[in-house]
Design a protein around this motif. Sequence first.
Motif, PDB file in Angstrom:
ATOM      1  N   LEU A   1      32.020  37.789  40.569  1.00 33.87           N
ATOM      2  CA  LEU A   1      32.031  36.792  39.707  1.00 33.87           C
ATOM      3  C   LEU A   1      32.747  35.438  40.291  1.00 33.87           C
ATOM      4  CD1 LEU A   1      32.924  38.568  36.484  1.00 33.87           C
ATOM      5  CD2 LEU A   1      30.823  37.660  37.114  1.00 33.87           C
TER       6      LEU A   1
ATOM      7  N   TYR B   1      32.117  44.785  31.904  1.00 37.42           N
ATOM      8  CA  TYR B   1      33.253  44.805  32.175  1.00 37.42           C
ATOM      9  C   TYR B   1      33.479  44.257  33.498  1.00 37.42           C
ATOM     10  CZ  TYR B   1      33.270  48.891  29.284  1.00 37.42           C
ATOM     11  OH  TYR B   1      32.954  49.774  27.905  1.00 37.42           O
ATOM     12  N   VAL B   2      34.730  43.423  33.502  1.00 34.80           N
ATOM     13  CA  VAL B   2      35.382  42.780  34.545  1.00 34.80           C
ATOM     14  C   VAL B   2      36.492  43.698  35.049  1.00 34.80           C
ATOM     15  CG1 VAL B   2      36.375  40.375  35.333  1.00 34.80           C
ATOM     16  CG2 VAL B   2      34.622  40.607  33.409  1.00 34.80           C
TER      17      VAL B   2
ATOM     18  N   ILE C   1      31.953  41.904  38.147  1.00 36.06           N
ATOM     19  CA  ILE C   1      31.406  42.600  37.002  1.00 36.06           C
ATOM     20  C   ILE C   1      30.813  43.688  37.306  1.00 36.06           C
ATOM     21  CG2 ILE C   1      28.833  41.488  37.348  1.00 36.06           C
ATOM     22  CD1 ILE C   1      28.581  41.233  34.377  1.00 36.06           C
TER      23      ILE C   1
ATOM     24  N   PHE D   1      35.141  36.537  28.146  1.00 39.99           N
ATOM     25  CA  PHE D   1      34.569  35.512  29.323  1.00 39.99           C
ATOM     26  C   PHE D   1      35.095  34.304  28.635  1.00 39.99           C
ATOM     27  CE2 PHE D   1      31.880  35.335  25.344  1.00 39.99           C
ATOM     28  CZ  PHE D   1      31.409  33.991  25.305  1.00 39.99           C
TER      29      PHE D   1
ATOM     30  N   GLY E   1      37.507  38.999  41.143  1.00 39.15           N
ATOM     31  CA  GLY E   1      36.977  39.657  39.845  1.00 39.15           C
ATOM     32  C   GLY E   1      35.190  40.050  40.018  1.00 39.15           C
TER      33      GLY E   1
ATOM     34  N   LEU F   1      38.689  33.658  30.275  1.00 42.25           N
ATOM     35  CA  LEU F   1      38.877  33.911  31.942  1.00 42.25           C
ATOM     36  C   LEU F   1      39.035  32.656  32.773  1.00 42.25           C
ATOM     37  CD1 LEU F   1      36.025  36.897  32.453  1.00 42.25           C
ATOM     38  CD2 LEU F   1      38.574  37.305  32.455  1.00 42.25           C
TER      39      LEU F   1
ATOM     40  N   TYR G   1      41.007  46.385  33.815  1.00 41.32           N
ATOM     41  CA  TYR G   1      39.582  45.865  33.667  1.00 41.32           C
ATOM     42  C   TYR G   1      39.786  45.178  32.170  1.00 41.32           C
ATOM     43  CZ  TYR G   1      39.045  49.820  30.107  1.00 41.32           C
ATOM     44  OH  TYR G   1      38.992  50.423  29.172  1.00 41.32           O
TER      45      TYR G   1
ATOM     46  N   TYR H   1      39.016  44.050  38.805  1.00 38.39           N
ATOM     47  CA  TYR H   1      39.390  43.200  40.162  1.00 38.39           C
ATOM     48  C   TYR H   1      39.819  44.174  41.328  1.00 38.39           C
ATOM     49  CZ  TYR H   1      40.312  39.276  36.798  1.00 38.39           C
ATOM     50  OH  TYR H   1      40.066  38.286  35.956  1.00 38.39           O
TER      51      TYR H   1
ATOM     52  N   LEU I   1      33.935  42.042  28.994  1.00 40.31           N
ATOM     53  CA  LEU I   1      33.333  40.802  29.113  1.00 40.31           C
ATOM     54  C   LEU I   1      32.943  40.125  27.925  1.00 40.31           C
ATOM     55  CD1 LEU I   1      32.677  38.997  31.441  1.00 40.31           C
ATOM     56  CD2 LEU I   1      30.011  39.782  31.401  1.00 40.31           C
TER      57      LEU I   1
END
Length: 271
Positions: free
Chosen positions: A190, A235-236, A230, A208, A228, A211, A201, A238, A204
């Motif tokens: 992303l 879910y996001v 998806i 969103f 990061g 972020l 996590y 890292y 999203l």
Amino acid sequence: MSEEVTYANLKFQDSSEIEHVQKFDQVGIKAPPAPFHGLRKRELALTLLCLLLVIGLGVLGSMFHLTLKREMGKLKKLQNVKEELQKNVSLQLMYNMDICKKIRNISTTLQELATKLCYELYRKEPEHRCKPCPKRWMWHEDRCYKLSNNYDTWKNSDMTCSAYNANLLKIKNKSVLEFIKSQKLHDYWLGLSPRKVNTKYEILDEAFISLDWLTRNTSDLNDGAYCGFIAYTNYVYYTSCTSGKYSVCEKLANPVKIESTLMNEEPDGRM
């Protein structure tokens, strides 16, 4: 005899008076005044000249007054013509502005209709000629999206998008969120700003808007940065920016061309 003597005496007396007058003239005594007749003529001439000057000035004044009156009348007519022309020009400008506004409104309406029609055609035929995105790019609202099936680092993925004059995916509104969720993406980078600390996590749907979407240069990334991506559609996560992930590039779509929407191709390639 006595009569002749008397005559002689008278004659002698007249001549002596003449000599006496001449002597007076010679010693500077004023002579008798000149005749009045010549002075009278000069006065009459001067009076006549003055009268002619007065008459001439009167005539010139009358001519000037008439000329001024005539020219003022012409000036007033010109002023009226000027005001009328200005009024007509103002009305014409207002009319033209109104026409231009109507044309813009019609153009905007046609553009909106063409976009809606093209989108319907795009849904049936993804590579329809009216699509405002390059081939093999997806179209949603005013954006074009390209999914990459190549694993690469975050930095290389960002550079790949830049080569397309695009950026890594940024989700900034609900419509884009639903569109991205419909693609069921997993392991796609992303366009989030890299972090120095790894975090857990985020969902999203909930995060969103808040972020930290990428807004600055990241050419100085190092192995200690976390980027990061998806995962599992909503879910996001890292991970190290040097890890390999897929990528989604996005860029602004071109305006839909009305003629390309209205002119459809026949199945055999003929127009």
